[in-house]
Design an enzyme around this catalytic site. Structure first.
Site, PDB file in Angstrom:
ATOM      1  N   HIS A   1       0.915  -1.187   0.167  1.00 14.41           N
ATOM      2  CA  HIS A   1       0.056   0.133   0.078  1.00 14.41           C
ATOM      3  C   HIS A   1       1.014   1.204  -0.013  1.00 14.41           C
ATOM      4  O   HIS A   1       1.639   1.400   1.150  1.00 14.41           O
ATOM      5  CB  HIS A   1      -1.094  -0.043   1.261  1.00 14.41           C
ATOM      6  CG  HIS A   1      -1.773  -1.300   1.530  1.00 14.41           C
ATOM      7  ND1 HIS A   1      -2.957  -1.335   1.034  1.00 14.41           N
ATOM      8  CD2 HIS A   1      -1.318  -2.499   2.042  1.00 14.41           C
ATOM      9  CE1 HIS A   1      -3.494  -2.684   1.199  1.00 14.41           C
ATOM     10  NE2 HIS A   1      -2.628  -3.178   1.988  1.00 14.41           N
ATOM     11  N   PHE A   2       1.036   1.949  -1.142  1.00 16.37           N
ATOM     12  CA  PHE A   2       1.822   3.121  -1.307  1.00 16.37           C
ATOM     13  C   PHE A   2       0.994   4.450  -1.252  1.00 16.37           C
ATOM     14  O   PHE A   2       1.903   5.503  -1.606  1.00 16.37           O
ATOM     15  CB  PHE A   2       2.627   3.127  -2.437  1.00 16.37           C
ATOM     16  CG  PHE A   2       3.870   2.062  -2.443  1.00 16.37           C
ATOM     17  CD1 PHE A   2       4.353   1.499  -1.259  1.00 16.37           C
ATOM     18  CD2 PHE A   2       4.742   1.596  -3.744  1.00 16.37           C
ATOM     19  CE1 PHE A   2       5.411   0.408  -1.205  1.00 16.37           C
ATOM     20  CE2 PHE A   2       5.548   0.720  -3.548  1.00 16.37           C
ATOM     21  CZ  PHE A   2       6.095   0.244  -2.129  1.00 16.37           C
TER      22      PHE A   2
ATOM     23  N   HIS B   1      -2.782 -12.302   2.545  1.00 14.94           N
ATOM     24  CA  HIS B   1      -2.330 -12.404   4.005  1.00 14.94           C
ATOM     25  C   HIS B   1      -3.229 -13.325   5.106  1.00 14.94           C
ATOM     26  O   HIS B   1      -3.778 -12.897   5.951  1.00 14.94           O
ATOM     27  CB  HIS B   1      -2.294 -10.933   4.856  1.00 14.94           C
ATOM     28  CG  HIS B   1      -3.599 -10.190   4.537  1.00 14.94           C
ATOM     29  ND1 HIS B   1      -4.609 -10.393   4.463  1.00 14.94           N
ATOM     30  CD2 HIS B   1      -3.418  -8.921   4.300  1.00 14.94           C
ATOM     31  CE1 HIS B   1      -5.590  -9.362   4.096  1.00 14.94           C
ATOM     32  NE2 HIS B   1      -4.636  -8.217   3.979  1.00 14.94           N
TER      33      HIS B   1
ATOM     34  N   ASP C   1       2.328  -6.905   2.535  1.00 12.61           N
ATOM     35  CA  ASP C   1       1.083  -5.938   3.164  1.00 12.61           C
ATOM     36  C   ASP C   1       1.772  -4.880   3.638  1.00 12.61           C
ATOM     37  O   ASP C   1       1.428  -4.255   4.553  1.00 12.61           O
ATOM     38  CB  ASP C   1       0.336  -6.656   4.051  1.00 12.61           C
ATOM     39  CG  ASP C   1      -1.037  -5.873   4.118  1.00 12.61           C
ATOM     40  OD1 ASP C   1      -1.459  -5.239   3.518  1.00 12.61           O
ATOM     41  OD2 ASP C   1      -1.822  -6.327   5.205  1.00 12.61           O
TER      42      ASP C   1
HETATM   43  O1  DOR Z   1      -3.424  -3.781   8.249  1.00 11.99           O
HETATM   44  C1  DOR Z   1      -3.960  -3.429   7.232  1.00 11.99           C
HETATM   45  N1  DOR Z   1      -3.576  -2.211   6.720  1.00 11.99           N
HETATM   46  N2  DOR Z   1      -4.413  -4.236   6.457  1.00 11.99           N
HETATM   47  C2  DOR Z   1      -4.859  -4.075   5.225  1.00 11.99           C
HETATM   48  O2  DOR Z   1      -5.621  -4.865   4.639  1.00 11.99           O
HETATM   49  C3  DOR Z   1      -4.717  -2.548   4.739  1.00 11.99           C
HETATM   50  C4  DOR Z   1      -3.740  -1.771   5.462  1.00 11.99           C
HETATM   51  C5  DOR Z   1      -3.658  -0.357   4.903  1.00 11.99           C
HETATM   52  O3  DOR Z   1      -3.761  -0.005   3.831  1.00 11.99           O
HETATM   53  O4  DOR Z   1      -3.219   0.412   6.019  1.00 11.99           O
END
Ligand code: DOR
Length: 445
Positions: free
Chosen positions: A62-63, A234, A305
């Site tokens: 997640h960027f 995950h 993740d």
């Molecule tokens: O803990 C998480 N954070 N799990 C996710 O699926 C999304 C991610 C986020 O984008 O912060």
């Protein structure tokens, strides 16, 4: 004259053995792997004492671009990636606005072309009203469905809509498998009146193993009903591994993230909300079952993740504290430290972190060191242990849950498309990655 020669490296071969060799890269490809040193290049790296691995493909990061670039953007995230030996990443759609249509996908691709130092691919996110875009947006590595809420607004908790998405099209569907109904019920149970200062630990009780198992079973049921290619993101519980060991159809694959292998609910004591994530860290007895799942092939691959949030955001009281932790730059050293300790082999690392992700997502010519493959490589030092240091973290988050851990296998050089991008702790300027190609899904075993 080749573009780049990596001389005297210990080269990991596709079969899992290592051999001392010179590797010549030209026009982005691995052109020659040879024992003789009579070849020349415009640049030569002396790699004596280093291990040459195929670059890692991290299939879940997640960027935060667009929308929350104070946490990360495609530049900072991809820099963190190459520091960790990751040469390609697949990025999730829960940014703001989310990646739910062709226009948003195009926007991200254009931004990545200008700013990402690693190769990139993007998921298209399922929303309540984008069924057509899910199957037409191009190029996308797959459809992402949040079956339970996480960071951002994307959520499909309606059973009929979920069924319709599985029934429509044939593109890979990747699920965040947590059951939203159970999350809501247990949130009111645990966060109800009388509990105004809940501890962060409660997160793992609200999103308990059953929350994950119910959703994983639902997704597998739908995949079987429609023969749909499914990837379960995950995996976090022994219960899911047990279920998939018995019932994993050939079109279903799954992954685990290092956080569920190396952290547990015991870590809330020291690290508080820094280890809060979705799905949550579990009791310590859980990790051996995930390891066993990896070792015997129930779990196919490793993703991180990578979910950066600032330390300040993390300090908020539960449930305002956001879920997720950075991880893209520590996954390879964490796993190579396990290789050094005899827990797994280099061949398994290659399969779990490079070739497996390439195979499952249909990314051609990546994930192995072989002539004709793309020259995405990382040269790591397996001889030296160094701690994870928060101040050295490239991610804009600026911290790591592994701070203080002594790890080996840190990348010294990372090569993307035949060009050295990461060199002894520095990013070389002016080198950018490319959009990944995805071939049609062909099943996964
Ligand atoms: O803990 C998480 N954070 N799990 C996710 O699926 C999304 C991610 C986020 O984008 O912060």
């Amino acid at each position: 004259m080749f573009d780049l020669i990596i001389r005297n490296a210990n080269v990991l071969q596709p079969g899992g053995t290592t051999v001392p060799a010179d590797v010549a890269c030209h026009r982005g490809k691995i052109e020659q792997i040879t024992a003789t040193s009579g070849i020349n290049g415009r640049e030569t790296i002396d790699a004596r004492g280093l291990l040459l691995l195929p670059g890692v493909i991290d299939p879940q990061v997640h960027f935060r671009e667009p929308g929350a670039t104070h946490k990360e953007d495609l530049s900072s995230g991809s820099r963190a990636a190459v520091r960790g030996g990751v040469t390609s990443f697949l990025e999730m759609p829960n940014c703001n606005p989310p990646t739910t249509n062709q226009a948003q996908l195009d926007w991200k691709l254009a931004s990545a072309e200008r700013r990402s130092v690693a190769n990139f691919g993007f998921f298209i996110g399922a929303s309540k009203d984008n069924l057509e875009a899910l199957n037409t947006a191009h190029p996308a590595c797959g459809i992402k469905i949040f079956m339970g809420t996480s960071t951002g607004d994307l959520l499909i908790d309606d059973e009929d809509l979920l069924d319709t998405i599985f029934a429509t099209g044939d593109r890979l569907i990747a699920v965040h498998a947590e059951d939203e109904t159970r999350i809501r019920e247990r949130s009111s149970l645990f966060l109800g009146a009388g509990n105004d200062r809940p501890s962060y630990e409660i997160h793992s009780q609200i999103r308990d193993p059953e929350t994950a198992l119910v959703a994983t079973q639902r997704a597998v049921r739908l995949s079987k009903k429609y023969g749909r290619r499914l990837h379960i993101l995950h995996l976090s519980t022994a219960e899911e591994v047990d279920f998939l060991r018995l019932e994993k159809p050939p079109q279903v694959s799954c992954e685990v993230v290092p956080n569920h292998l190396f952290l547990s609910s015991d870590d809330y004591r020291q690290l508080g909300s820094r280890v809060q994530m979705n799905p949550p860290v579990r009791v310590p007895e859980n990790a051996p079952a995930l390891w066993q799942g990896l070792l015997d092939g129930v779990i196919d691959i490793i993703a991180t993740d990578h979910a950066p949030h600032t330390a300040e955001e993390k300090r908020q009281p539960y449930p305002l504290s956001p879920s997720g932790m950075p991880g893209v730059e520590t996954s390879l050293p964490l796993m190579l430290t396990e290789v050094a300790g005899g827990q797994c082999t280099l061949q398994q690392i290659q399969e779990w972190m490079s070739h497996g992700p390439a195979r499952l997502y249909g990314i051609p010519d990546k994930g192995l060191i072989a002539e004709g493959f793309d020259a995405d490589l990382t040269l790591v030092d397996l001889e030296r242990y160094r701690p994870v240091v928060n101040e050295e973290i490239f991610s804009r988050a600026g911290w790591s849950p592994y701070s203080g851990r002594q790890l080996t296998g840190w990348p010294v050089y990372t090569v993307v498309n035949g060009r050295v991008v990461f060199d002894h702790g520095e990013i070389r300027p002016g080198i950018y990655g490319q959009a990944l190609n995805f071939t049609e899904p062909t099943g996964c075993r």
